[in-house]
Design a protein around this motif. Structure first.
Motif, PDB file in Angstrom:
ATOM      1  N   UNK A   1       0.808  -1.226   0.000  1.00 49.83           N
ATOM      2  CA  UNK A   1       0.000   0.000   0.000  1.00 49.83           C
ATOM      3  C   UNK A   1       0.838   1.271   0.000  1.00 49.83           C
ATOM      4  N   UNK A   2       1.970   1.253   0.735  1.00 49.06           N
ATOM      5  CA  UNK A   2       2.774   2.479   0.818  1.00 49.06           C
ATOM      6  C   UNK A   2       3.371   2.850  -0.547  1.00 49.06           C
ATOM      7  N   UNK A   3       3.699   1.835  -1.357  1.00 45.34           N
ATOM      8  CA  UNK A   3       4.217   2.121  -2.695  1.00 45.34           C
ATOM      9  C   UNK A   3       3.112   2.642  -3.613  1.00 45.34           C
ATOM     10  N   UNK A   4       1.907   2.077  -3.460  1.00 39.15           N
ATOM     11  CA  UNK A   4       0.774   2.581  -4.237  1.00 39.15           C
ATOM     12  C   UNK A   4       0.519   4.041  -3.909  1.00 39.15           C
ATOM     13  N   UNK A   5       0.594   4.343  -2.618  1.00 34.69           N
ATOM     14  CA  UNK A   5       0.363   5.734  -2.174  1.00 34.69           C
ATOM     15  C   UNK A   5       1.418   6.671  -2.757  1.00 34.69           C
ATOM     16  N   UNK A   6       2.678   6.233  -2.734  1.00 37.14           N
ATOM     17  CA  UNK A   6       3.758   7.051  -3.302  1.00 37.14           C
ATOM     18  C   UNK A   6       3.556   7.291  -4.797  1.00 37.14           C
ATOM     19  N   UNK A   7       2.984   6.302  -5.481  1.00 38.87           N
ATOM     20  CA  UNK A   7       2.777   6.410  -6.926  1.00 38.87           C
ATOM     21  C   UNK A   7       1.467   7.118  -7.274  1.00 38.87           C
ATOM     22  N   UNK A   8       0.667   7.441  -6.241  1.00 43.89           N
ATOM     23  CA  UNK A   8      -0.609   8.103  -6.492  1.00 43.89           C
ATOM     24  C   UNK A   8      -1.674   7.160  -7.030  1.00 43.89           C
ATOM     25  N   UNK A   9      -1.500   5.869  -6.773  1.00 45.87           N
ATOM     26  CA  UNK A   9      -2.487   4.867  -7.220  1.00 45.87           C
ATOM     27  C   UNK A   9      -3.369   4.510  -6.025  1.00 45.87           C
ATOM     28  N   UNK A  10      -4.700   4.603  -6.192  1.00 42.27           N
ATOM     29  CA  UNK A  10      -5.589   4.298  -5.061  1.00 42.27           C
ATOM     30  C   UNK A  10      -5.428   2.860  -4.569  1.00 42.27           C
ATOM     31  N   UNK A  11      -5.540   2.680  -3.273  1.00 40.22           N
ATOM     32  CA  UNK A  11      -5.490   1.346  -2.681  1.00 40.22           C
ATOM     33  C   UNK A  11      -6.641   0.512  -3.252  1.00 40.22           C
ATOM     34  N   UNK A  12      -6.366  -0.726  -3.636  1.00 35.54           N
ATOM     35  CA  UNK A  12      -7.387  -1.610  -4.178  1.00 35.54           C
ATOM     36  C   UNK A  12      -7.587  -1.481  -5.680  1.00 35.54           C
ATOM     37  N   UNK A  13      -6.837  -0.557  -6.329  1.00 34.62           N
ATOM     38  CA  UNK A  13      -6.968  -0.397  -7.780  1.00 34.62           C
ATOM     39  C   UNK A  13      -6.441  -1.638  -8.494  1.00 34.62           C
ATOM     40  N   UNK A  14      -7.028  -1.963  -9.630  1.00 34.01           N
ATOM     41  CA  UNK A  14      -6.518  -3.050 -10.455  1.00 34.01           C
ATOM     42  C   UNK A  14      -5.213  -2.584 -11.093  1.00 34.01           C
ATOM     43  N   UNK A  15      -4.242  -3.482 -11.144  1.00 32.43           N
ATOM     44  CA  UNK A  15      -2.916  -3.127 -11.655  1.00 32.43           C
ATOM     45  C   UNK A  15      -2.570  -3.955 -12.887  1.00 32.43           C
ATOM     46  N   UNK A  16      -1.683  -3.401 -13.711  1.00 28.32           N
ATOM     47  CA  UNK A  16      -1.107  -4.174 -14.808  1.00 28.32           C
ATOM     48  C   UNK A  16       0.385  -3.880 -14.852  1.00 28.32           C
ATOM     49  N   UNK A  17       1.154  -4.810 -15.407  1.00 30.35           N
ATOM     50  CA  UNK A  17       2.613  -4.663 -15.419  1.00 30.35           C
ATOM     51  C   UNK A  17       3.151  -4.924 -16.815  1.00 30.35           C
ATOM     52  N   UNK A  18       4.258  -4.269 -17.121  1.00 26.43           N
ATOM     53  CA  UNK A  18       4.964  -4.522 -18.375  1.00 26.43           C
ATOM     54  C   UNK A  18       6.440  -4.246 -18.139  1.00 26.43           C
ATOM     55  N   UNK A  19       7.288  -4.790 -19.007  1.00 22.96           N
ATOM     56  CA  UNK A  19       8.725  -4.554 -18.863  1.00 22.96           C
ATOM     57  C   UNK A  19       9.158  -3.516 -19.891  1.00 22.96           C
TER      58      UNK A  19
ATOM     59  N   UNK B   1      -4.418  -0.233 -13.977  1.00 21.81           N
ATOM     60  CA  UNK B   1      -4.979  -0.767 -15.223  1.00 21.81           C
ATOM     61  C   UNK B   1      -6.000   0.201 -15.806  1.00 21.81           C
ATOM     62  N   UNK B   2      -6.063   0.234 -17.137  1.00 23.12           N
ATOM     63  CA  UNK B   2      -7.057   1.082 -17.807  1.00 23.12           C
ATOM     64  C   UNK B   2      -8.470   0.631 -17.471  1.00 23.12           C
ATOM     65  N   UNK B   3      -8.669  -0.687 -17.389  1.00 26.30           N
ATOM     66  CA  UNK B   3      -9.986  -1.245 -17.069  1.00 26.30           C
ATOM     67  C   UNK B   3      -9.977  -1.657 -15.598  1.00 26.30           C
ATOM     68  N   UNK B   4     -10.899  -1.106 -14.832  1.00 23.76           N
ATOM     69  CA  UNK B   4     -10.911  -1.349 -13.395  1.00 23.76           C
ATOM     70  C   UNK B   4     -11.980  -2.349 -12.954  1.00 23.76           C
ATOM     71  N   UNK B   5     -12.318  -3.286 -13.829  1.00 22.95           N
ATOM     72  CA  UNK B   5     -13.230  -4.372 -13.444  1.00 22.95           C
ATOM     73  C   UNK B   5     -12.754  -5.649 -14.108  1.00 22.95           C
ATOM     74  N   UNK B   6     -12.778  -6.730 -13.339  1.00 19.47           N
ATOM     75  CA  UNK B   6     -12.352  -8.020 -13.877  1.00 19.47           C
ATOM     76  C   UNK B   6     -12.961  -9.141 -13.053  1.00 19.47           C
TER      77      UNK B   6
END
Length: 200
Positions: A131-149, A160-165
């Motif tokens: 959660x602390x990293x999400x907060x630092x990044x300005x991403x709401x807690x519980x938000x859906x995430x996506x990753x890429x290299x 993530x662009x789409x917040x339902x899954x």
């Protein structure tokens, strides 16, 4: 004032038509259970037989709607991943071979042997960030995430662009669908696309 009265009369007429042929019209009390997509009206006081009749009706409705959802998703076919092609008798995963090669009538093991569907079922593909990293990044807690290299070999995690899954579906429903070998990857895709699957 007259407009409001007309609207109230129309609503009363609609409710009256809905209650025709039921014992609800004569009931002294009515209870209402409502959520975002459904409203259930039933008698406020019921005998055992009346209550069991309500349970039976709602169970049948739930079964019918589950069938509609299952048909929209289809059975899992290992999500298009190629199979090794070994004969069922020689394969270590004989149950998966039997389903995928069509030598079994039932697809009961489909989801259990599909890496993609299994990952959605057990959450092994979920991205978890403190959660602390999400907060630092300005991403709401519980938000859906996506990753890429990126080009430098670093992994970047973003909202993530789409917040339902599929994680928004009650776990008990996901478990029922998985045991019936309904494709969870297709379910996830339909949710993210906000696809209409009932009444189209």
């Amino acid at each position: 004032m007259k407009k409001n009265q007309n609207k109230e009369m129309q609503e009363k007429d609609i409710l009256g038509k809905l209650l025709e042929g039921t014992s609800l019209g004569a009931a002294e009390e009515l209870d209402v259970a409502a959520s975002a997509s459904v409203c259930v009206i039933h008698k406020g006081q019921m005998t055992v037989l009346e209550l069991t009749a309500v349970i039976d009706t709602l169970s049948n409705l739930a079964s019918d709607l589950t069938v509609v959802l299952a048909q929209a998703c289809g059975f899992c076919d290992n999500c298009g991943q190629e199979h090794g092609g070994e004969d069922c008798e020689e394969s270590e995963c004989s149950e998966a071979c039997a389903f995928l090669n069509g030598c079994k009538d039932s697809p009961a093991e489909g989801v259990m042997h599909c890496e993609l569907c299994q990952g959605l079922l057990d959450g092994s593909g979920d991205i978890r960030v403190p959660d602390y990293l999400l907060e630092e990044a300005g991403i709401p807690k519980g938000a859906k995430l996506e990753a890429f290299s990126d080009d430098e070999g670093e992994i970047v995690v973003v909202a993530a662009d789409v917040q339902q899954d599929i994680t928004d579906v009650p776990p008990a429903i996901v478990a029922i669908l998985a045991k019936s070998s309904v494709c969870l990857a297709e379910l996830d895709e339909l949710i993210m696309r906000e696809e209409i699957v009932y009444g189209k």
